[in-house]
Design an enzyme around this catalytic site. Structure first.
Site, PDB file in Angstrom:
ATOM      1  N   CYS A  46      -4.113 -21.433 -18.450  1.00  0.00           N
ATOM      2  CA  CYS A  46      -5.245 -20.576 -19.047  1.00  0.00           C
ATOM      3  C   CYS A  46      -4.722 -19.287 -19.103  1.00  0.00           C
ATOM      4  O   CYS A  46      -5.252 -18.554 -20.132  1.00  0.00           O
ATOM      5  CB  CYS A  46      -6.558 -20.710 -18.410  1.00  0.00           C
ATOM      6  SG  CYS A  46      -7.227 -22.431 -18.240  1.00  0.00           S
TER       7      CYS A  46
HETATM    8  C1  BEZ Z   1      -4.281 -24.363 -15.830  1.00  0.00           C
HETATM    9  O1  BEZ Z   1      -4.905 -23.637 -16.922  1.00  0.00           O
HETATM   10  O2  BEZ Z   1      -3.002 -23.818 -15.601  1.00  0.00           O
HETATM   11  C2  BEZ Z   1      -4.972 -25.669 -15.620  1.00  0.00           C
HETATM   12  C3  BEZ Z   1      -6.372 -25.704 -15.584  1.00  0.00           C
HETATM   13  C4  BEZ Z   1      -6.955 -26.819 -15.086  1.00  0.00           C
HETATM   14  C5  BEZ Z   1      -5.991 -27.951 -14.968  1.00  0.00           C
HETATM   15  C6  BEZ Z   1      -4.559 -28.098 -15.011  1.00  0.00           C
HETATM   16  C7  BEZ Z   1      -4.157 -26.626 -15.143  1.00  0.00           C
END
Ligand code: BEZ
Length: 213
Positions: A46
């Site tokens: 994200c």
């Molecule tokens: C991420 O944004 O890295 C992420 C968010 C939720 C689950 C897995 C990865």
């Protein structure tokens, strides 16, 4: 919650955001909008996605488009996370992040897919036109960061095909040849609409230079 489909009106809502309270349709105004959800603040994928969206702000603006992000985290969390995004992605987050702790927007747009990810939004994208019509949707799992160049490419295709009787073929990008929609068959109309000419590979597969280039 109803299933949202292409051609439906994007539901309106009010929600807090990092840019203050947002009344969605009013905020959207006459712009194209990319409303996209991400699972959670302070997560690696994200962080890269929101940084890239900020870096592409000029490319969104060129298309008359605005981005708005959403996750079910509260406002103080978003605000702290923005500092990390700016620092690590070498950018300035300049679009609102909705603080959807009560899941109002996530529920309205069916962004929580509990069999994939419990209690958090997956990576949904809604591309909404200036009439507030949902024109495209894309859904990715938490583990796969999206390609924001692809989101811009879809906007390019929508804006082009709204204005000309064409559709965009596989892997098309702005400037490439396009296809003439099959409904145009009259030779006079073809000549008038496509003065640069076209190549009929098959009667139904007619390639023409992008008309607005
Ligand atoms: C991420 O944004 O890295 C992420 C968010 C939720 C689950 C897995 C990865």
């Amino acid at each position: 919650m109803t299933t949202l489909r292409l051609g439906d009106t994007a539901p309106d809502f009010t929600q807090d955001s990092t840019a203050g309270p947002i009344s969605f349709h009013k905020w959207a105004g006459d712009s194209w909008v990319v409303l996209f959800s991400h699972p959670a603040d302070f997560t690696p994928v994200c962080t890269t996605e929101l940084g890239k969206t900020a870096a592409l702000s000029g490319d969104f603006a060129k298309r008359g488009a605005k981005a708005i992000a959403v996750s079910v985290d509260p406002l103080d969390s978003h605000e702290k996370w923005i500092s990390d995004i700016n620092e690590t992605q070498n950018t300035t987050v300049n679009f609102p992040i909705l603080a959807d702790a009560d899941k109002k927007v996530a529920t309205l747009y069916d962004m929580i897919h509990p069999n994939s990810l419990a209690n958090a939004t997956v990576r949904s994208v809604f591309i909404i036109d200036p009439k507030k019509v949902i024109r495209a949707t894309i859904t990715y799992p938490a583990s796969t960061g999206r390609n924001f160049d692809e989101i811009l490419r879809v906007i390019d295709s929508l804006q082009l095909t709204d204005n000309y009787k064409v559709a965009t073929p596989v892997n098309w990008k702005d400037g490439d040849d396009v296809v003439i929609v099959p409904s145009i068959q009259d030779p006079a109309e073809l000549a008038q609409r496509f003065p640069k000419g076209f190549k009929a590979v098959k009667p139904y597969l007619r390639m023409t230079p992008q008309p607005n280039k």
